[in-house]
Motif scaffolding. Structure first.
Motif, mmCIF file in Angstrom:
data_model
loop_
_atom_site.group_PDB
_atom_site.id
_atom_site.type_symbol
_atom_site.label_atom_id
_atom_site.label_comp_id
_atom_site.label_asym_id
_atom_site.label_seq_id
_atom_site.Cartn_x
_atom_site.Cartn_y
_atom_site.Cartn_z
ATOM 1 N N ALA A 1 0.878 33.282 -30.919
ATOM 2 C CA ALA A 1 0.089 32.795 -29.997
ATOM 3 C C ALA A 1 -1.085 33.316 -29.596
ATOM 4 O O ALA A 1 -2.250 32.574 -29.646
ATOM 5 C CB ALA A 1 0.894 32.750 -28.854
ATOM 6 N N GLN A 2 -1.301 34.710 -29.778
ATOM 7 C CA GLN A 2 -2.736 35.239 -29.759
ATOM 8 C C GLN A 2 -3.606 35.072 -30.809
ATOM 9 O O GLN A 2 -4.703 34.614 -30.607
ATOM 10 C CB GLN A 2 -2.595 36.926 -29.667
ATOM 11 N N ASP A 3 -2.918 34.946 -31.938
ATOM 12 C CA ASP A 3 -4.005 34.596 -32.805
ATOM 13 C C ASP A 3 -4.395 33.032 -33.007
ATOM 14 O O ASP A 3 -5.297 32.716 -33.369
ATOM 15 C CB ASP A 3 -3.229 34.757 -34.507
ATOM 16 N N SER A 4 -3.439 32.233 -32.287
ATOM 17 C CA SER A 4 -3.926 30.696 -32.316
ATOM 18 C C SER A 4 -4.879 30.624 -31.300
ATOM 19 O O SER A 4 -5.596 29.799 -31.504
ATOM 20 C CB SER A 4 -2.514 29.889 -32.076
ATOM 21 N N ILE A 5 -4.847 31.092 -30.183
ATOM 22 C CA ILE A 5 -5.952 31.164 -29.391
ATOM 23 C C ILE A 5 -7.326 31.719 -29.883
ATOM 24 O O ILE A 5 -8.429 30.871 -29.617
ATOM 25 C CB ILE A 5 -5.473 31.853 -27.903
ATOM 26 N N VAL B 1 8.341 32.010 -27.557
ATOM 27 C CA VAL B 1 8.351 33.262 -26.503
ATOM 28 C C VAL B 1 9.094 33.005 -25.312
ATOM 29 O O VAL B 1 9.785 33.865 -24.719
ATOM 30 C CB VAL B 1 6.727 33.526 -26.117
ATOM 31 N N ARG B 2 9.002 31.864 -24.846
ATOM 32 C CA ARG B 2 9.652 31.620 -23.377
ATOM 33 C C ARG B 2 11.302 31.594 -23.625
ATOM 34 O O ARG B 2 11.839 32.105 -22.935
ATOM 35 C CB ARG B 2 9.276 30.092 -22.809
ATOM 36 N N VAL B 3 11.706 31.068 -24.813
ATOM 37 C CA VAL B 3 13.139 31.111 -25.125
ATOM 38 C C VAL B 3 13.423 32.507 -25.456
ATOM 39 O O VAL B 3 14.437 32.977 -24.685
ATOM 40 C CB VAL B 3 13.230 30.048 -26.388
ATOM 41 N N ASN B 4 12.819 33.293 -25.951
ATOM 42 C CA ASN B 4 13.053 34.708 -26.455
ATOM 43 C C ASN B 4 13.239 35.251 -25.030
ATOM 44 O O ASN B 4 13.995 36.415 -24.743
ATOM 45 C CB ASN B 4 12.495 35.224 -27.342
ATOM 46 N N ALA B 5 12.108 35.180 -23.941
ATOM 47 C CA ALA B 5 11.972 36.151 -22.932
ATOM 48 C C ALA B 5 13.166 35.599 -21.956
ATOM 49 O O ALA B 5 13.728 36.805 -21.466
ATOM 50 C CB ALA B 5 10.666 35.578 -22.255
ATOM 51 N N SER B 6 13.732 34.670 -21.976
ATOM 52 C CA SER B 6 14.743 34.054 -21.246
ATOM 53 C C SER B 6 16.200 35.008 -21.442
ATOM 54 O O SER B 6 17.017 34.976 -20.677
ATOM 55 C CB SER B 6 14.959 32.733 -21.047
ATOM 56 N N GLY B 7 16.226 35.268 -22.857
ATOM 57 C CA GLY B 7 17.269 36.093 -23.282
ATOM 58 C C GLY B 7 17.221 37.617 -23.230
ATOM 59 O O GLY B 7 18.319 38.197 -23.615
ATOM 60 N N LEU B 8 16.133 38.099 -22.818
ATOM 61 C CA LEU B 8 16.028 39.521 -22.585
ATOM 62 C C LEU B 8 16.580 40.065 -21.304
ATOM 63 O O LEU B 8 16.669 39.363 -20.204
ATOM 64 C CB LEU B 8 14.399 39.916 -22.447
ATOM 65 N N ARG B 9 17.234 41.247 -21.522
ATOM 66 C CA ARG B 9 17.896 41.932 -20.438
ATOM 67 C C ARG B 9 16.798 42.665 -19.741
ATOM 68 O O ARG B 9 16.600 43.008 -18.743
ATOM 69 C CB ARG B 9 19.033 43.222 -20.924
ATOM 70 N N ASP B 10 15.531 43.196 -20.392
ATOM 71 C CA ASP B 10 14.554 43.980 -19.933
ATOM 72 C C ASP B 10 13.760 42.812 -19.506
ATOM 73 O O ASP B 10 12.737 42.175 -19.822
ATOM 74 C CB ASP B 10 13.657 44.262 -20.897
ATOM 75 N N ALA C 1 0.792 32.798 -19.820
ATOM 76 C CA ALA C 1 0.142 31.965 -18.976
ATOM 77 C C ALA C 1 -1.354 32.172 -19.215
ATOM 78 O O ALA C 1 -2.126 31.135 -18.940
ATOM 79 C CB ALA C 1 0.573 32.608 -17.511
ATOM 80 N N ARG C 2 -1.803 33.401 -19.381
ATOM 81 C CA ARG C 2 -3.240 33.754 -19.571
ATOM 82 C C ARG C 2 -3.697 32.954 -20.996
ATOM 83 O O ARG C 2 -4.773 32.406 -21.033
ATOM 84 C CB ARG C 2 -3.623 35.267 -19.643
#
Length: 108
Positions: free
Chosen positions: A18-22, A61-70, A82-83
């Motif tokens: 995502a960072q490279d894409s932007i 990223v959103r899918v993987n973030a939703s599965g994190l315990r942290d 979001a940025r």
């Protein structure tokens, strides 16, 4: 622990994409505005591909973030995303404006 580590890695890779894409999207906007006018459509194509890559990476990223315990890390990823989306909207606006001016499509 192993599952959490795998989830982190599964989110870090698309976050990097995502960072490279932007970066590519912003560069396409710059080329469309200030580059060789003959390359304007190439810049537009590059921008479209970069936007598609960004969209796909952000979904991952959103899918993987939703599965994190942290939850702190997950929130951090969401803030970064979001940025990046804000930057993408700005770059897309600049890209469209430059393409309209260069290709004579303003108002269409």
């Amino acid at each position: 622990e192993a599952l959490e580590a795998a989830m982190r890695r599964a989110g870090e890779v698309p976050l990097g994409i995502a960072q490279d894409s932007i970066a590519a999207l912003e560069l396409a906007a710059e080329v469309a505005e200030a580059g060789n006018p003959s390359a304007a459509s190439d810049a537009g194509s590059a921008g479209a591909l970069a936007q598609a890559a960004l969209t796909a990476a952000v979904m991952n990223v959103r899918v993987n973030a939703s599965g994190l315990r942290d939850k702190g890390l997950a929130a951090g990823w969401r803030e970064i995303v979001a940025r990046l989306e804000t930057r993408a909207a700005e770059a897309q606006k600049g890209l469209k404006g430059a393409l309209d001016a260069r290709l004579g499509t303003e108002g269409s």
